[in-house]
Design a protein around this motif. Structure first.
Motif, PDB file in Angstrom:
ATOM      1  N   ILE A  76      85.524  40.111  68.617  1.00  0.00           N
ATOM      2  CA  ILE A  76      85.126  41.518  68.204  1.00  0.00           C
ATOM      3  C   ILE A  76      83.985  42.222  68.821  1.00  0.00           C
ATOM      4  N   ARG A  77      83.123  41.031  68.960  1.00  0.00           N
ATOM      5  CA  ARG A  77      81.593  41.763  69.387  1.00  0.00           C
ATOM      6  C   ARG A  77      81.777  41.979  70.801  1.00  0.00           C
ATOM      7  N   ARG A  78      82.804  41.381  71.652  1.00  0.00           N
ATOM      8  CA  ARG A  78      82.828  41.715  73.175  1.00  0.00           C
ATOM      9  C   ARG A  78      83.612  43.251  72.877  1.00  0.00           C
ATOM     10  N   ILE A  79      84.610  43.376  72.090  1.00  0.00           N
ATOM     11  CA  ILE A  79      85.313  44.519  72.050  1.00  0.00           C
ATOM     12  C   ILE A  79      84.059  45.475  71.553  1.00  0.00           C
ATOM     13  N   PHE A 106      71.798  49.206  70.418  1.00  0.00           N
ATOM     14  CA  PHE A 106      72.497  47.974  69.766  1.00  0.00           C
ATOM     15  C   PHE A 106      71.509  47.609  68.645  1.00  0.00           C
ATOM     16  N   PHE A 107      72.148  47.449  67.554  1.00  0.00           N
ATOM     17  CA  PHE A 107      71.515  46.922  66.389  1.00  0.00           C
ATOM     18  C   PHE A 107      71.871  45.129  66.435  1.00  0.00           C
ATOM     19  N   ILE A 108      71.226  44.202  66.445  1.00  0.00           N
ATOM     20  CA  ILE A 108      71.626  42.777  66.210  1.00  0.00           C
ATOM     21  C   ILE A 108      70.794  42.211  65.346  1.00  0.00           C
ATOM     22  N   ASP A 109      71.207  41.303  64.711  1.00  0.00           N
ATOM     23  CA  ASP A 109      70.561  40.443  63.508  1.00  0.00           C
ATOM     24  C   ASP A 109      70.090  39.056  63.923  1.00  0.00           C
ATOM     25  N   GLU A 110      70.211  38.522  65.328  1.00  0.00           N
ATOM     26  CA  GLU A 110      69.622  37.722  65.741  1.00  0.00           C
ATOM     27  C   GLU A 110      68.840  37.638  67.281  1.00  0.00           C
ATOM     28  N   VAL A 111      67.593  37.762  67.485  1.00  0.00           N
ATOM     29  CA  VAL A 111      67.032  37.970  68.512  1.00  0.00           C
ATOM     30  C   VAL A 111      67.752  36.888  69.659  1.00  0.00           C
ATOM     31  N   PHE A 232      72.755  58.663  72.088  1.00  0.00           N
ATOM     32  CA  PHE A 232      73.754  59.096  71.824  1.00  0.00           C
ATOM     33  C   PHE A 232      74.955  58.094  71.176  1.00  0.00           C
ATOM     34  N   VAL A 233      74.768  56.879  71.490  1.00  0.00           N
ATOM     35  CA  VAL A 233      75.590  55.831  70.994  1.00  0.00           C
ATOM     36  C   VAL A 233      74.917  54.714  70.414  1.00  0.00           C
ATOM     37  N   MET A 234      75.414  54.155  69.022  1.00  0.00           N
ATOM     38  CA  MET A 234      74.870  53.229  68.385  1.00  0.00           C
ATOM     39  C   MET A 234      75.928  52.062  68.082  1.00  0.00           C
ATOM     40  N   CYS A 235      75.642  50.830  68.231  1.00  0.00           N
ATOM     41  CA  CYS A 235      76.522  49.920  68.154  1.00  0.00           C
ATOM     42  C   CYS A 235      76.021  48.804  67.121  1.00  0.00           C
ATOM     43  N   MET A 236      76.702  48.498  65.899  1.00  0.00           N
ATOM     44  CA  MET A 236      76.239  47.550  65.023  1.00  0.00           C
ATOM     45  C   MET A 236      76.658  46.241  65.085  1.00  0.00           C
ATOM     46  N   LEU A 237      75.822  45.578  65.899  1.00  0.00           N
ATOM     47  CA  LEU A 237      76.277  43.994  66.310  1.00  0.00           C
ATOM     48  C   LEU A 237      75.632  42.918  65.137  1.00  0.00           C
ATOM     49  N   ASP A 273      78.268  70.506  70.692  1.00  0.00           N
ATOM     50  CA  ASP A 273      78.750  69.757  71.597  1.00  0.00           C
ATOM     51  C   ASP A 273      77.986  68.814  72.152  1.00  0.00           C
ATOM     52  N   ILE A 274      76.815  69.243  72.707  1.00  0.00           N
ATOM     53  CA  ILE A 274      75.921  67.994  73.272  1.00  0.00           C
ATOM     54  C   ILE A 274      75.550  66.999  72.176  1.00  0.00           C
ATOM     55  N   ASN A 275      74.981  67.547  71.092  1.00  0.00           N
ATOM     56  CA  ASN A 275      74.440  66.436  70.207  1.00  0.00           C
ATOM     57  C   ASN A 275      75.245  65.700  69.258  1.00  0.00           C
ATOM     58  N   VAL A 276      76.321  64.988  69.637  1.00  0.00           N
ATOM     59  CA  VAL A 276      77.224  64.065  68.914  1.00  0.00           C
ATOM     60  C   VAL A 276      77.028  62.929  69.048  1.00  0.00           C
ATOM     61  N   LEU A 277      76.656  62.057  68.048  1.00  0.00           N
ATOM     62  CA  LEU A 277      76.320  60.525  67.863  1.00  0.00           C
ATOM     63  C   LEU A 277      77.535  59.792  67.653  1.00  0.00           C
ATOM     64  N   THR A 278      77.857  58.905  68.549  1.00  0.00           N
ATOM     65  CA  THR A 278      79.033  57.964  68.550  1.00  0.00           C
ATOM     66  C   THR A 278      78.396  56.592  67.777  1.00  0.00           C
ATOM     67  N   VAL A 279      79.211  56.202  66.742  1.00  0.00           N
ATOM     68  CA  VAL A 279      78.795  55.039  65.914  1.00  0.00           C
ATOM     69  C   VAL A 279      79.918  53.861  66.193  1.00  0.00           C
ATOM     70  N   VAL A 280      79.848  52.650  67.033  1.00  0.00           N
ATOM     71  CA  VAL A 280      80.903  51.533  67.079  1.00  0.00           C
ATOM     72  C   VAL A 280      80.328  50.525  66.093  1.00  0.00           C
ATOM     73  N   ALA A 281      81.164  50.662  64.906  1.00  0.00           N
ATOM     74  CA  ALA A 281      80.956  49.851  63.924  1.00  0.00           C
ATOM     75  C   ALA A 281      81.475  48.495  63.885  1.00  0.00           C
ATOM     76  N   SER A 282      80.863  47.230  63.314  1.00  0.00           N
ATOM     77  CA  SER A 282      81.527  45.957  63.224  1.00  0.00           C
ATOM     78  C   SER A 282      82.457  45.983  62.083  1.00  0.00           C
ATOM     79  N   GLU A 283      82.989  44.802  62.368  1.00  0.00           N
ATOM     80  CA  GLU A 283      84.405  44.434  61.339  1.00  0.00           C
ATOM     81  C   GLU A 283      83.844  44.733  59.775  1.00  0.00           C
ATOM     82  N   SER A 284      82.681  44.194  59.649  1.00  0.00           N
ATOM     83  CA  SER A 284      82.138  44.306  58.296  1.00  0.00           C
ATOM     84  C   SER A 284      81.677  46.184  57.893  1.00  0.00           C
ATOM     85  N   TYR A 285      81.858  46.888  58.908  1.00  0.00           N
ATOM     86  CA  TYR A 285      81.482  48.320  58.699  1.00  0.00           C
ATOM     87  C   TYR A 285      82.918  49.143  58.745  1.00  0.00           C
ATOM     88  N   LYS A 286      84.062  48.390  58.250  1.00  0.00           N
ATOM     89  CA  LYS A 286      85.352  48.805  58.117  1.00  0.00           C
ATOM     90  C   LYS A 286      85.177  50.261  57.135  1.00  0.00           C
TER      91      LYS A 286
END
Length: 709
Positions: A76-79, A106-111, A232-237, A273-286
């Motif tokens: 899931i994290r790779r995807i 990318f937000f991560i919970d372990e350095v 512009f893109v945020m990912c919740m790892l 059109d320009i200022n659009v944020l994409t959030v890639v949520a983790s499985e726990s963010y369904k």
């Protein structure tokens, strides 16, 4: 064709995951080297490009970004990392030509998952996965980039995967060095301090195309107070928890971006059109979207929630005779109007149908008694909280690109584009003394202010009050009422009269002073009777006189600069094709996303008309400057030579407008646009551009006129 990641049995017997491009009727059993897990019905039976789904003969439907089968959290994290890189490259391809650098966070919970100090290269699992996926996607994008996007191709090819990602974590305030929770002081020897300085402090360098860092991994972006406008893109790892709200996390990306010159991308025509944020949520963010919407709604505690008769009754609206209160009878009419048209539900909540109809300009007519106050009544309705007014969070995988087709290259369109493709500036030259004279005359004849008034009501408490009466506020009976107005009512608030009117009208204090000293004493005397109303009405009248003079004396000067072809491709990612037309024959794109029924019918007329050679819905980046804001015309049309009087046409499609204020602004912009096209028409000896406002294709044909037989 679809891209699927499947397990494949190699010649050595090893089983590895591979990305494959597969087509209709391809069999995963054969493609995988006959792995048993794909034996039963894994033949592709349908590929739906509009909805990003793949269906197999066994009935399984797989959506883009989904995984099925034996899927671990690591998968899931790779995807997620892959989808983040893909979203980043899509956005970067869109914005590079506009000088806007795209960052992803990318937000991560372990350095340790990103920076593993136990490894020789200090790369953690996420860093390794990122570089693997980045190299694959980079090669794919470079192979697919169009020739006319050569500048971005060179930029992308020149960035090394190992140098384009970086991270920053906690800093020890005593030593100003990074802290690694696993090895402590060893982190002092790390280069991460440079990354920390770059990301947290040197924003100007970070936003430069010369700096390769585009992807940032962070464990403490919220605690450290980091902020950057170009995320512009945020990912919740990481797993969801209750210590940080979704609004806080998303807020790191809800900023207006800047270009290479540091200018904010806030032009109203393209800001959304320009200022659009994409959030890639983790499985726990369904349930991410539902949770985010709930958090936003919970913060709007002061907004009224129900559209009841009691809410509308007593609200103040302005009439020609002055401000009046909405009576109980009027309140009942508003309430019934909402119910009758399904604009409110059984719980008296405003429905999405109301907001959709208002946006489309198709609201049902108010009762006759209320029509004169329509704008104000709709403003009061809008003040009631509605879930439909919450920010729309859409599925980012559904929107599609809409590339230019061969119609764009037709000589007829290129000739049309050559005529209108001019950047311009306007100048306005008028005599301040004339403006003062006109404003004085208008104020003397039109300025009427409603005097302040107050009402004193007397009542008496009833005998034998019940608990229900107290809760309902029925414990007192009204016994008398008197209203005082005019000379007996004065405002004790101090007003900066010149400053407020100068601010509202964008004139100097000196000019405003000349206007006010020129009006009759009796007219100016109204100021003390109601200062707020005086300022508002005087500002409106002066602004109208100024606008009239501006349009009369407006002149456009053409510049040597022209729009690049990039404005036709700059905002083509992320379009919502649920509002798209069927595939078109004469448009410069295969599809067009329309905003209203009027536009949809207009497109049908253009695309089926034998007189039309080619047409385009002009991109939002094509702007004509006006004194009341930039103006973006709707359509550019090239007709068949000899069939009409005006071969080249620029059209504005308008239906009914729901706001009187908006209508006045639009009228002014349209008047300025006429001057702009008249000016560029003067520079062409034949086949000049014709510009007009039309409501339908039939009206358009009336305007262009048939050519003489």
């Amino acid at each position: 064709m679809a891209r699927l990641e499947i397990e494949v049995k190699l010649a050595s017997g090893e089983i590895k995951r591979q990305l494959r491009r597969l087509e209709f009727r391809d069999d995963l059993f054969a493609e995988s080297g006959e792995l048993d897990q794909y034996r039963d019905g894994f033949t592709i039976s349908q590929i739906d490009a509009r909805n990003d789904t793949v269906e197999f003969a066994n009935g399984l439907v797989l959506r883009a970004g989904e995984a099925t089968g034996d899927v671990s959290e690591r998968d899931i994290r790779r995807i997620q990392i892959r989808e983040t890189i893909k979203a980043h490259l899509d956005k970067e391809k869109q914005l590079f030509a506009q000088g806007i650098k795209v960052l992803s966070l990318f937000f991560i919970d372990e350095v340790m998952k990103y920076r593993d100090y136990a490894q020789p290269d200090e790369k953690g699992e996420y860093a390794r996965v990122f570089e693997e996926e980045y190299e694959l996607l980079k090669a794919e994008y470079l192979a697919e980039l169009a020739i006319d996007n050569d500048a971005y191709r060179k930029h992308l090819a020149g960035i090394d995967a190992a140098k384009t990602h970086n991270g920053y974590f906690s800093i020890d305030k005593k030593t100003n060095r990074l802290k690694d929770p696993a090895v402590g002081a060893r982190s002092v020897d790390s280069d991460d301090v440079d990354a920390y300085d770059l990301i947290l402090k040197d924003k100007e360098r970070l936003l430069s195309f010369a700096e390769p860092t585009r992807f940032i991994f962070s464990h403490s972006a919220l605690r450290e107070g980091w902020d950057n406008p170009n995320v512009f893109v945020m990912c919740m790892l990481k797993h969801s928890d209750n210590t940080v709200s979704r609004r806080q996390e998303v807020g790191r990306g809800l900023r207006l971006s800047v270009d290479q010159h540091g200018d904010r991308m806030d032009n109203p025509a393209v800001v959304h059109d320009i200022n659009v944020l994409t959030v890639v949520a983790s499985e726990s963010y369904k349930n991410f979207v539902a949770g985010l919407q709930k958090e936003i709604a919970d913060t709007l505690t002061s907004r009224p929630r129900k559209a009841t008769e009691a809410y509308f009754a007593g609200k103040t609206i302005t009439t020609d005779a002055g401000p009046v209160e909405i009576t109980p009878a009027m309140a009942k009419q508003i309430y019934r109007y909402l119910l009758k048209n399904d604009y409110s539900d059984d719980a008296d909540q405003i429905t999405e149908a109301y907001h959709q109809a208002k946006e489309a300009g198709t609201l049902a007519a108010l009762p006759d008694e209320l029509k004169a106050h329509a704008d104000q009544i709709f403003q009061i309705i809008d003040s009631v909280f509605s879930d439909a007014q919450l920010p729309k969070v859409e599925d980012g995988r559904k929107p599609k690109t809409n590339p230019l087709n061969e119609n764009f290259e037709k000589k007829e369109f290129q000739e049309l584009w050559r005529r209108i493709n001019q950047k311009a500036v306007y100048r306005v030259e008028f005599d301040s003394e004339e403006l003062v004279r006109k404003c004085v005359s208008a104020l003397d004849s039109q300025l009427r202010v409603t005097p302040l008034q107050y009402t004193v009501q007397a009542g008496i408490q009833g005998d034998g009050l019940t608990d229900e009466q107290l809760k309902a506020g029925d414990g007192f009976a009204l016994t008398g009422s008197t209203t005082e107005r005019g000379g007996s009512v004065h405002s004790l608030v101090k007003y900066d009269l010149l400053g407020k009117i100068a601010e509202n009208t964008e004139l100097t204090r000196k000019t405003v002073a000349e206007i006010l000293t020129g009006i009759q004493n009796s007219v100016f005397g109204q100021f003390k009777e109601n200062p707020e109303h005086f300022i508002a009405e005087a500002s409106r009248i002066i602004a109208e006189q100024k606008a009239t003079m501006v349009i009369e004396r407006l002149a456009y000067d053409g510049l040597a600069e022209h729009y690049d072809v990039d404005i036709f491709t700059a905002n083509q990612t992320g379009q919502d094709f649920s509002k798209a037309s069927a595939k078109l024959k004469r448009h410069v794109y295969d599809y067009v996303v329309t905003d209203s029924d009027i536009e949809r019918k207009f497109v049908d007329g253009l695309d089926t008309a034998s007189d039309v050679v080619v047409y385009a819905k002009l991109p939002r980046g094509f702007l004509i400057p006006t004194p009341v804001g930039d103006y973006n015309p709707d359509w550019a049309i090239s007709f068949k030579e000899g069939s009409v009087k005006h071969i080249y046409f620029v059209a504005e499609t308008k239906g009914t407008m729901s706001s009187m204020k908006l209508r006045e602004i639009e009228k002014t912009k349209i008047a300025c646009a006429r001057k702009f096209f008249d000016e560029i028409g003067r520079r062409v000896s034949e086949d000049r551009i014709k510009y007009d406002v039309v409501t339908s294709y039939e009206k358009l044909m009336d305007v262009v006129g048939r050519a003489a037989a």
